[in-house]
Enzyme design. Structure first.
Site, short mmCIF file in Angstrom:
data_model
loop_
_atom_site.label_atom_id
_atom_site.label_comp_id
_atom_site.label_asym_id
_atom_site.label_seq_id
_atom_site.Cartn_x
_atom_site.Cartn_y
_atom_site.Cartn_z
N ASP A 1 -3.74 -3.12 -0.79
CA ASP A 1 -2.40 -2.57 -0.97
C ASP A 1 -1.47 -3.64 -1.53
OD1 ASP A 1 -0.38 -0.72 -0.86
OD2 ASP A 1 0.06 -1.02 1.26
N ASN B 1 -4.20 9.68 -3.69
CA ASN B 1 -3.69 8.99 -4.89
C ASN B 1 -3.52 9.91 -6.08
OD1 ASN B 1 -5.39 5.81 -4.25
ND2 ASN B 1 -3.33 6.47 -3.70
#
Length: 238
Positions: A23, A71
């Site tokens: 991340d 996503n």
């Protein structure tokens, strides 16, 4: 940064299987006033550094959360960029994985991707299937809740309810062939699992670090493994 070498630890203190929620690519790019794609490109370089370091450190399995089932909600252009980087990584790094005896595995419903990318992934997995070294598992279009629901449906279709136990569920998971998860790392300072390896993380050690993924490398992985070695894993006991 800390030392790049892994501190001396007893074998039992070393993790067999490490997973990482990668991340911070977007924030890395924003800090530098760069487009998000630049952050994702830097993130691919971090993947290379970390996978090489994991092999050098002797980890049996490394699982990377590359593309979640959530996503798809990102802008179409960004999703397209991510798919392009995945193509590039496979084409440029597959020969190294083959040479280094790495077994590539994919978890998640990657068959939702474009047909050419699916074929590329299938070929990469097939070309490393005979390797006997460490496993590099890439999570693509993966979501742990969907994984558990699919496992439950398969078990319900062939077993009576009373025969379904923890072992039966675990055997149906996409990670069934991997060692148990020992350490789960998330970069960028966020402290949540984001639908990643929810079952597998039941007794894993969790480590949340502030480092943005493009800045993560061998030193940071060594620090994480050292932190793991200092923890006491009781599994509910004393």
């Amino acid at each position: 940064m800390a030392t790049a070498a892994v501190p001396e630890l007893a074998p039992a203190a070393l993790p067999r299987h490490v997973a990482i929620i990668m991340d911070g690519n977007g924030r890395w790019a924003k800090q530098r006033r760069l487009p998000r794609l630049a952050g994702h490109r830097a993130g691919v370089e971090a993947v290379r550094r970390v996978t090489r370091a994991a092999r050098a450190m002797g980890l049996e399995a490394l699982t990377l959360y590359a593309f979640s089932s959530e996503n798809w909600r990102r802008p179409e252009e960004e999703v397209s960029d991510l798919m392009g980087l995945l193509r590039l990584f496979i084409r440029s790094d597959l020969a190294e994985l083959v040479r280094e005896n790495v077994r590539l595995r994919v978890i998640g419903d990657y068959r939702r991707f474009a047909p050419d990318l699916v074929a590329l992934v299938d070929d990469a997995v097939a070309r490393t299937d005979g390797n006997t070294g460490p496993v590099l598992a890439i999570a693509l279009n993966y979501g742990a809740q969907a994984e558990l629901a699919a496992a439950a449906r398969r078990l319900a279709a062939r077993l009576p309810a009373e025969a379904i136990d923890e072992a039966a569920i675990e055997a149906e998971l996409e990670t069934a062939a991997l060692p148990p998860l020992d350490l789960l790392i998330r970069t960028s300072g966020e402290q949540r699992l984001s639908n990643f390896l929810l079952w597998q993380a039941a007794y894993a050690e969790l480590l949340f670090v502030d480092t943005l993924w493009p800045d993560f490398g061998a030193d940071e992985l060594a620090d994480a493994i050292a932190a793991f070695g200092r923890r006491q894993r009781r599994y509910g006991g004393l």
